[in-house]
Design an enzyme around this catalytic site. Structure first.
Site, PDB file in Angstrom:
ATOM      1  N   SER A 146       0.830  -1.195   0.000  1.00  0.00           N
ATOM      2  CA  SER A 146       0.000   0.000   0.000  1.00  0.00           C
ATOM      3  C   SER A 146       0.876   1.262   0.000  1.00  0.00           C
ATOM      4  CB  SER A 146      -0.955  -0.037   1.195  1.00  0.00           C
ATOM      5  OG  SER A 146      -1.943   0.941   1.083  1.00  0.00           O
ATOM      6  N   ASP A 239     -10.034  -4.751  -4.409  1.00  0.00           N
ATOM      7  CA  ASP A 239      -9.315  -3.592  -3.873  1.00  0.00           C
ATOM      8  C   ASP A 239      -9.638  -2.387  -4.747  1.00  0.00           C
ATOM      9  OD1 ASP A 239      -7.556  -1.718  -2.864  1.00  0.00           O
ATOM     10  OD2 ASP A 239      -5.778  -2.987  -3.062  1.00  0.00           O
ATOM     11  N   HIS A 269      -8.097  -4.952  -0.222  1.00  0.00           N
ATOM     12  CA  HIS A 269      -6.894  -4.235   0.181  1.00  0.00           C
ATOM     13  C   HIS A 269      -6.416  -4.743   1.541  1.00  0.00           C
ATOM     14  CE1 HIS A 269      -4.178  -0.852  -0.411  1.00  0.00           C
ATOM     15  NE2 HIS A 269      -4.282  -0.603   0.889  1.00  0.00           N
TER      16      HIS A 269
END
Length: 301
Positions: A146, A239, A269
């Site tokens: 991320s 995601d 995610h």
């Protein structure tokens, strides 16, 4: 987001670092050696010395070992070397490498571009001091999930442009590559663990609207993505930033870099942290195999 957005970042960090909510596949793995240290860095073009905590994971054996420099996710606002401890243990054990997890400084106390410059300076330091970690400076891969995926790829670009060290790979796990809010189809699909409001909350704490088109914040906007290390871009089916991550992977490949993209089904995610299922297991195994090949310079265009 797992916690209410009304909670302050410091409270969210405390609960996340406790780790009781984490249910990932690799939680609890033992590693030969784990040591907390501090490194002294200097931001590019400055003389101020900054001490950053790192956690060093070392496998059994004589070394020198290849190195993974790991930058945790959390929107540049939450998480730490504690929250991502299990991921680093797994890579150390299964890719047989030293993993150095960097506790870069977080927003809102330290806003953009401080986390970016912390990441770049720490990668430079580790490259220059690889022997002190029983590591091989010629086999360093940057990795992160991320926000950490953002820091990893931006560090490779800054190192290219600033004449910094070379890296043998960049492992980008559901990376954040665009903070400008450009439309991608996955934004409006079924999203797990990260909503549009979540993304806005992180951005509000991290960066001003005027800064979001800065290449260090949104690397997909960089015109020249050539001459970068081999990349693995990992995404999850559900995601909301899946499509922009894959678009960034397409751009890396189009620029002539060895690029592998792997999407895992039925996950959202952050699935490496919160999913105990088969998809997470497959992802960990896939990434470790890719790292081993990267350390041997086996990824070719």
């Amino acid at each position: 987001m797992i916690f209410p957005r009304s909670w302050p970042p410091w409270l969210m960090r405390k609960i996340i670092d406790n780790g009781s909510y984490l249910k990932n596949y690799v939680k609890g793995e033992r590693t030969h050696s784990i040591e907390n240290k501090k490194i002294t860095i200097k931001h590019y073009g400055t003389t101020e010395e900054i001490k950053l905590p790192v956690r060093v994971y070392t496998p059994d054996g004589p070394g020198p070992f290849p190195i993974v420099v790991f930058f945790h996710g959390g929107g540049w606002v939450i998480c730490s070397i504690e929250s991502h401890d299990s991921i680093c243990r797994y890579f150390c054990n299964h890719a047989e490498c030293v993993v150095i997890s960097v506790d870069y400084r977080l927003a809102p106390e330290y806003k953009f571009p401080i986390p970016v410059e912390d990441a770049y300076a720490s990668a430079v330091y580790i490259s220059q001091h690889a022997q002190e970690f029983n590591g091989d400076a010629s086999r360093i891969c940057l990795a992160g999930d991320s926000a950490g995926g953002n820091l990893s790829t931006v560090t490779t670009i800054l190192s290219r442009d600033r004449g910094g060290p070379s890296f043998c790979g960049q492992l980008l796990i559901y990376p954040s590559c665009d903070l400008t809010g450009k439309y991608y189809p996955s934004h409006s699909g079924k999203c797990l663990n990260l909503t549009e409001n979540d993304s806005r909350w992180f951005s509000k704490h991290y960066i001003t609207p005027e800064q979001r088109s800065d290449p260090r914040a949104s690397p997909i906007l960089i015109p020249d993505l050539s001459r970068l290390p081999p990349a693995l871009v990992v995404t999850g089916e559900h995601d909301r930033i899946r499509d922009v991550g894959e678009a960034y992977g397409d751009r890396l490949a189009a620029a002539g870099n060895a690029t592998t993209m792997k999407r895992f089904d039925n996950v959202g995610h952050g699935f490496l942290l919160v999913s105990p299922g088969e998809e997470a297991k497959a992802a960990f195994e896939y990434m470790s195999d890719w790292l081993i090949l990267a350390f041997s310079n086996k990824h070719k265009v």
